[in-house]
Every structure is written in C-alpha cells, then in structure tokens.
Design a protein around this motif. Sequence first.
Motif, PDB file in Angstrom:
ATOM      1  N   LYS A  70      25.408   1.319  43.770  1.00  0.00           N
ATOM      2  CA  LYS A  70      26.171   1.990  42.715  1.00  0.00           C
ATOM      3  C   LYS A  70      26.373   3.447  43.100  1.00  0.00           C
ATOM      4  CE  LYS A  70      24.554  -0.890  38.931  1.00  0.00           C
ATOM      5  NZ  LYS A  70      23.866  -0.905  37.637  1.00  0.00           N
ATOM      6  N   SER A  74      26.965   5.561  38.359  1.00  0.00           N
ATOM      7  CA  SER A  74      26.524   4.200  38.017  1.00  0.00           C
ATOM      8  C   SER A  74      27.605   3.132  38.066  1.00  0.00           C
ATOM      9  CB  SER A  74      25.843   4.180  36.646  1.00  0.00           C
ATOM     10  OG  SER A  74      24.693   4.996  36.676  1.00  0.00           O
ATOM     11  N   LYS A  75      28.678   3.377  38.801  1.00  0.00           N
ATOM     12  CA  LYS A  75      29.713   2.357  38.981  1.00  0.00           C
ATOM     13  C   LYS A  75      29.444   1.614  40.282  1.00  0.00           C
ATOM     14  CE  LYS A  75      33.235   4.954  36.522  1.00  0.00           C
ATOM     15  NZ  LYS A  75      34.512   5.654  36.626  1.00  0.00           N
ATOM     16  N   TYR A  76      29.719   0.303  40.272  1.00  0.00           N
ATOM     17  CA  TYR A  76      29.523  -0.464  41.493  1.00  0.00           C
ATOM     18  C   TYR A  76      30.475   0.022  42.583  1.00  0.00           C
ATOM     19  CZ  TYR A  76      26.274  -3.691  39.388  1.00  0.00           C
ATOM     20  OH  TYR A  76      25.162  -4.223  38.783  1.00  0.00           O
TER      21      TYR A  76
END
Length: 100
Positions: A70, A74-76
């Motif tokens: 991530k 916190s984004k993939y």
Amino acid sequence: MGYAAVRISDEKVFKGQCLPHSAQAPEIVAVTVALENMPTDETESIFTDSEWVLRAIIDWMPQWQKRGMKSADSKYIAHAEKLVIVDPFTKWVGGNPHKK
C-alpha cells in the motif's frame, strides 16, 4: 497495450498483450517475462527505459512491502501483483541499501 523483452544471448523475443491498459502494466510485465525466461544458472541484466519500473523496484518496493503493498495514503499499489513477482528475482550488488 503490448510488451516485449529480448534475451540477447540467443536473440529470443518474448512479446504479448497486457491488461489492464496502462503505461506501467506492460513495462513491468516485460521485466517479469524477461526474468521468468532467463537461464537459472546465469546472471542476467535488465535494461529498461522506464523510470517508473526502475524506481518501483529499487526505490519504492521496500516501503510498499513494509506497508502490505500500500502507498503512504493506504491505497493499494497499482500492479502490485506484477511487482511482487519481480522482487524475488532481484539481487543488487551495491547501490541499493534495501537489498543484501
């Protein structure tokens, strides 16, 4: 979009189509295909004109792995499933403090 990788030792060309259609997907797939088709008993070099691929593998991958692939927000990570294939093949001799 398509990708291609050339094994110079025997001039074998590996090419194909890549989904999803983005600039980064075929770039990382080309590296993955090259690594998967290299002789296991030889040391190989990968040459790329993709700054994204180079930075993703050398600079960003160690941090992404610590965060479970991530980003800092916190984004993939896009194309994480392709990048994790590349990592076990990489061995750095000097220059990269993240790998030993």
